[in-house]
Structure formats: structure tokens, C-alpha cells
Scaffold this active site. Sequence first.
Site, mmCIF file in Angstrom:
data_model
loop_
_atom_site.group_PDB
_atom_site.id
_atom_site.type_symbol
_atom_site.label_atom_id
_atom_site.label_comp_id
_atom_site.label_asym_id
_atom_site.label_seq_id
_atom_site.Cartn_x
_atom_site.Cartn_y
_atom_site.Cartn_z
ATOM 1 N N GLY A 58 14.839 24.625 -32.757
ATOM 2 C CA GLY A 58 13.704 24.174 -31.972
ATOM 3 C C GLY A 58 13.394 25.151 -30.856
ATOM 4 C CB SER A 59 10.262 26.451 -29.464
ATOM 5 O OG SER A 59 10.011 27.201 -30.637
ATOM 6 C CG HIS A 61 16.641 25.653 -26.907
ATOM 7 N ND1 HIS A 61 16.834 24.588 -26.058
ATOM 8 C CD2 HIS A 61 16.467 25.125 -28.149
ATOM 9 C CE1 HIS A 61 16.796 23.456 -26.750
ATOM 10 N NE2 HIS A 61 16.561 23.757 -28.020
ATOM 11 C CE LYS A 109 20.393 25.367 -30.387
ATOM 12 N NZ LYS A 109 19.319 26.006 -31.172
ATOM 13 C CG HIS A 223 17.622 19.450 -27.825
ATOM 14 N ND1 HIS A 223 18.963 19.661 -28.088
ATOM 15 C CD2 HIS A 223 16.941 20.401 -28.505
ATOM 16 C CE1 HIS A 223 19.085 20.698 -28.901
ATOM 17 N NE2 HIS A 223 17.879 21.166 -29.169
ATOM 18 N N GLY A 414 9.041 29.129 6.743
ATOM 19 C CA GLY A 414 9.890 28.116 7.359
ATOM 20 C C GLY A 414 11.170 28.608 7.983
ATOM 21 C CG ASP A 415 12.364 32.790 7.661
ATOM 22 O OD1 ASP A 415 11.224 32.761 8.155
ATOM 23 O OD2 ASP A 415 12.868 33.815 7.166
ATOM 24 C CG ASP A 572 2.337 33.752 14.939
ATOM 25 O OD1 ASP A 572 2.282 33.885 13.705
ATOM 26 O OD2 ASP A 572 3.211 34.298 15.647
ATOM 27 N N GLY A 574 5.890 32.712 15.583
ATOM 28 C CA GLY A 574 6.579 33.786 16.294
ATOM 29 C C GLY A 574 6.103 33.932 17.717
#
EC number: 2.7.1.28
Length: 591
Positions: A58-59, A61, A109, A223, A414-415, A572, A574
Site C-alpha cells: 500500500g502507498s 509509507h 511486508k 496503517h 516567539g523566541d 516590535d 525587540g
Amino acid sequence: MSVKQFVSDGHIVRPYLLGLARSNPGLTVIEHDRVIYRTASAPGSGDLPKVTLVSGGGSGHEPTHAGFVGDGALDAVACGDIFASPSTKQIYSALKAVASPKGTLIIVKNYTGDIIHFGLAAERAKAAGMNVELVAVGDDVSVGKKRGALVGRRGLGATVLVHKIAGSAAALGLDLHQVAQVAQSVIDNAATIAASLDHCAVPGRKFETNLGPDEYEIGMGIHNEPGTFKSSPLPSIPELVTEMLSILFGEKNPDNSFVEFSSKDDVILLVNNMGGMSNLELGYATEVVSEQLAKRGIIPKRTMSGTFVTALNGPGFGITLVNASKATPDIFKYFDLPTTASGWNVSYHNAKDWEVLADGKVPTAPALEHTRNEKHSGVKADPKMFTKILKAAVDAINEFEPKTTWYDTIAGDGDCGTTLVNGGEAITKAINDKSIRLDDGVNGIDDLAYIVEDSMGGTSGGLYSIYLSALAKGVHESGDSELSVHTFAFASKYALDALFKYTRARKGFRTLIDAIQPFVETLNEGKGLDAAAKAATEGSEQTRKMDAVVGRASYVAKEELHKLDSEGGLPDPGAFALAAILNAIVEASEH
């Protein structure tokens, strides 16, 4: 995990194969049957015949299986719909595409649908006079021996090792029976355990999950089939690895122990991304697995880390171990043989290259030490005042961090707040360690520059470090013998001019420059520290109505930057944080 998906009718396997062949010369696609094969493996191609390898399933993977078609690996693959076995007709088409007088090994498989369809195709091929053998990969240990006695182990991460090792054996001229034995020896000595934070999202289908927001699952299949058990709360990667390895080694329940491992055994380790894990976390998980194996005395001779067998975008990973000592004698020769298969995303290394890791330790080097000038600069500073100013700056960073982070979450990555906190913590530690020369106006500021450089990442860390380095140089160039407002004004202008050499940002561009430039200009106009601090605040506040021109915020939609109408707009981050720091510094220096 995100459940957003591209709009899709789910019919994406055929164009995927065409895209794969387009980016990997030497592959041919049979569109109607969704088969992809190595062009040089086709009958009459001119290449010397060899045992060919056919796989598929099956696709969903990817890169398994199509990504493992190439020199030294698979020769052809038949692709079914997402999570559905290909038809017998498709598989037979793949067998015909690479039919060889030396015979063909089918690798499948161990799932019921795959076994039935590939088995039927094998029988049809035999009836047509083709020489074929079939091996089924089963390496999952999450389902114990008693419970899985009837159906056997599911095929997981070891599948790609079988593709590569058996494919290389075939490329080196082994006959069909020998290649099948090589493949089976890998299967018999492989053990895999996988875990996931959630189900994957199938294109064209509504996302469904039975896991709660704080649950994860051990043994989840590729799956979306249920695992062996759910657990909560969500673990750290080290905690999860501990749990996974205890199952793999049968420490939790001997019924899960399918392969014995000891410190004397040569082992191959594969850490497999199920599709939705970041490369950063996967690399972290790989090191955690390696460290925990080392505590058991197991040092893998080969380590693979990457995306090999996926469940679309499944947010999890698997750990596969192969006891190479009990497998085929030449397993490492086959492992190391170069391949053109795009799915084998392991950089080529020969046996000698791997020897550097034989003891399980990664080569490391000591940090490059900063050699500082121990001679006093001649510019005196008041240690008590210097300390007071630094502590005030750190206190301001910590006080305004939540708001800085909130602003940066909207306008950036966000840092900003946490990056400044990291710098503040390093400065506090340096004060306590007495590693800042607080009696020296030049070297003390230079020490700060190195501390900031070492502790603060990102653009802001670089800007602060450049400014502080130039500030120290400016103090030296002032010619003054002790720090004063005049010295600071001259040095600040010197530092700002230096900073402008490395950034295009200027006042009005919605960056931290909107705080520091007014501060420096006001100070150099002789208006004093209070006026300079006020100018920094006003400059920061003006960014609430500005559109970003440079930096990460310049990529953010304008409506995002004007969200906080109740506050007058989004400043801003900063500039906001720097204005707070400058105000704290000024207040501390005057009281």
C-alpha cells in the site's frame, strides 16, 4: 498535530511515481499498473542479468517502497492505493518488467492483504515458467508471541534493511536462493518497536483519532491500526525511548522478546521517522537511543536515522535493531555497498569510515577558548554600580519576558523573550562567578559581549553582541580614564555606527533599532540619560503603527501586526524589550 490537509481526491499515487522518476533518472513508470522499475533491470536492457528484487504494498509509507528502487536495492515496485495492497495484476506486471533468467526475489511486508496478493502473483509467475521466491518481513515486537502466533509479526522498519542488504547481495552476483537466505537472515534477526503521539491524516479522508490530547500509543501500526496500549501523560523522548527499549528487549514482558542481543553482538540500529517528526527531534531521539543502548553494553556498528518507512505524516518514530552477528556473514559489506535508491538517505561511508564510531563515542572537540586581554584597559569602572546596572537590566528582561514573548509569537517566531532571558541568566551567572571584570570599563563590557554571544541565539543575540563589542571599543577610543555619561554617549554613538555596518535596519523599520537609535541620538544631543530613556520608549511605542520592512516580521501579514488595537497596535518585540532594558539601566545608574 495539525489536521489541516491539502484538498485531494486521494488519487495521488500515479503522479507521485512520475515525480519520483522525473527526479531520479534511470527509473521507468508503468502508469496503468502503478509500477516503477529500474530501467537497467528490464529484459534486453543490455545489463548483465542478475537476480532481481520486486516489492511493494500500500502507498502512504514513502519512501518505502518506490524510493528503494535503484542500483544495489530493489528492481521494481507495485504500488497500491493508500494503505491498500496492490492487485495481483499490478504485482505480476512488476515481475514481468524485471524478469531475469537468474530469478526474482519477492519481498513483502507481513500483512494479510500483501501476503495474499503477492503470493498469488508469485504462483502465477511460477506457472508461467519464472523462477521466483518470496520472503515476508516481520519485525514488530509490540504484539507478543502468544497473541501474534497465528499471523506473525508485522513488517516495519526492517523492511528497508532487507531491501538494501538483499539488493546489494543480488548486485554482487549471488544466486536467487542465496539472496533469499540473506534476506531471511535479516528478517529473523530484526526487532522493531514504534510509538506515536497520534494517528496520521490520510489524503482525501476526514481525520479521525481515538487518542486524547495527552495520550500516546506504543505499537501503533503504519496503517493507523491500534497499538498494543495507550498511555498518558505525553512523555519526553528519553522517557519514551526507555519504555520502547524495555519492550524490545523483553524486559517488560518476555513474550515480546523475539531476538536476543548481547554486548558481544554486532548490531545495526535504525531510528525511523514515521513521517511527522521534525529532523531535530529525530536526531535527538537517535542520540538518546544510542546512549541507552550503550548502558546495556550494545554499541551499534552501523546507525541509520531518517525517514524510511512512514505512516504518511504520523507523529512518531520506530527503533529497529538487527543482530548482525547472527545474520549473513557479509551483512556489512552489503549494507555499505553504494546505491542510487533515493530512499536510502544514508550518506555513503565505507567500513573504514565507520571505525571511528567503533567504541560508541562520537568524535568531539573542546570549545575554542576566548583569549582575553588580562591587562587593565585603564578605564576605571565602579564595580558596585556596574553590578547594580547589570542586575537591573536582567530584572527588566525577566519582568517583561511574558509580554515580549507574546508579542513575538504574533509577529515573529516567539523566541525574543526567551532569548533575552538566556542572556540574562548567563550574565547573572557571570556576576556570581566573578568572570566579568566589573572594575574595568572596556574589558568588562567586552566580557559582556562574549557572554551574550555565547548565550543568546538568533538575530537579536548577534545584534546585541556586535553592539556591546563596539561599545567596549568606543569606551577605549573615548580617551577617558573612567566611565561617565560623556564616555557612554561617545561609545554608544561609536557602537551604533558599527552596528549599522551589519544591518540595513534604521529608525522606522520596526526593529530594535527604533529603540536604540533615538536613545543614542538623544544622549549625544546632551539631553541626559532620562531624556534618552524616554526617547527609547517613544521609539518603541511608534512601532505599533509601523509596517515591518526587514526581519522576520516583514513576512507577516499586515493585519497580524495591527491586531492589538486595544493597546494601540502591536509593538516590535525587540524594540519593546530593549526600551525596557534601557530604562532599567538609566534608573539604576541615577539612584
